[in-house]
Design an enzyme around this catalytic site. Structure first.
Site, PDB file in Angstrom:
ATOM      1  CB  SER A 137      -0.891  -0.004   1.247  1.00  0.00           C
ATOM      2  OG  SER A 137      -1.509   1.253   1.449  1.00  0.00           O
ATOM      3  CE1 TYR A 150      -3.555  -2.287   5.130  1.00  0.00           C
ATOM      4  CE2 TYR A 150      -2.945   0.011   4.786  1.00  0.00           C
ATOM      5  CZ  TYR A 150      -3.353  -1.205   4.283  1.00  0.00           C
ATOM      6  OH  TYR A 150      -3.555  -1.358   2.933  1.00  0.00           O
TER       7      TYR A 150
END
Length: 261
Positions: A137, A150
């Site tokens: 990401s 995350y």
């Protein structure tokens, strides 16, 4: 010269392949002719004929190993693994419990460790080797307030990608696809409606969210012979990333085409 990605006779595993980005990746590989196996914690309604679904909690190494062994036994090979399972709700770091942080790390990092490790004996024994693709990401390389662990887990996954590419060379190629914002079934609800989605999209240089198929196309390319000499790479699929904040205020930048409001 027209180039077509043909993955006929390839066996592809996609974790978290029941919806969103994972479903888009699975569809792309199906369209390229591959046999696709997906897994998730819950079935996508009635089990589809293709891709084949298995109920697996990828945070559990025993369930992962059983799934990978089962797929290898069914097909006799595994050519591509896509570690797509992941995600995190927006939660302040100080307010989250240790258990929450552990579960986010398990889902976004250790699950990929378990899947890659389980697939290694199969891939390394094949004449053609194999390909491991990790979906990371934009949060791995920029501040990620509200999803701190995350972002850290995705950064760890990119480090894993680069290290395994060296350790497992030359038989197994390991790459990552770093995803920017993607339009999925839940985008409007997540961002507060279509109007807010449009405002968020304006912060992306290309002015639009990626589609799940865009991430799938990048995966198919990296899994194909066209990428035979690419390993240890992090491929950004993010529409140019994000507009630098200073461009909203610096004199003269209003003349730049497409500058985010």
């Amino acid at each position: 010269m027209a180039l077509k990605i043909d993955l006929t006779d390839h066996v592809v595993l996609v974790t978290g392949g029941t919806r969103g980005v994972g479903a888009g990746i699975a569809r792309t590989f199906l369209e390229a002719g591959a046999a696709v196996e997906i897994c998730g914690r819950t079935a996508p309604g009635p089990a589809p004929a293709v891709p084949r679904f298995s109920q697996v909690d990828v945070r559990d190494e025993d369930q992962v190993r059983h799934w990978v062994d089962e797929v290898a036994g069914r097909h006799g090979r595994i050519d591509v693994v896509v570690n797509n399972a992941g995600g995190a709700p927006f939660t302040g770091f100080a307010d989250a419990s240790p258990r929450f942080h552990r579960r986010i790390t398990d889902l976004n990092f250790l699950s990929a460790v378990f899947v890659a490790q389980a697939a290694y004996p199969v891939m390394s024994a094949q004449d053609a080797g194999g390909v491991v693709l990790n979906i990371t990401s934009i949060s791995a390389r920029r501040p990620s307030p509200g999803t701190v662990v995350y972002g850290a887990a995705k950064a760890a996954l990119e480090s894993l990608t680069r290290s395994l590419a060296v350790e497992w060379a030359p038989r197994i190629r390991v790459n990552a696809v770093s995803s920017g914002l993607v339009e999925t079934e839940g985008s409007a609800d997540h961002y507060g409606g279509p109007e807010q989605v449009a405002r968020v999209a304006a912060t992306i240089p290309r002015g639009v969210f990626a589609k799940p198929a865009d991430i799938g196309a990048a995966c198919a390319l990296l899994a194909s012979p066209l990428a035979a000499h690419i390993t240890g790479a992090i491929l950004n699929v993010d529409g140019g990333g994000e507009w630098p904040a200073f461009l909203q205020h610096a004199p003269g930048t209003e003349k730049l085409p497409g500058t985010a409001p």
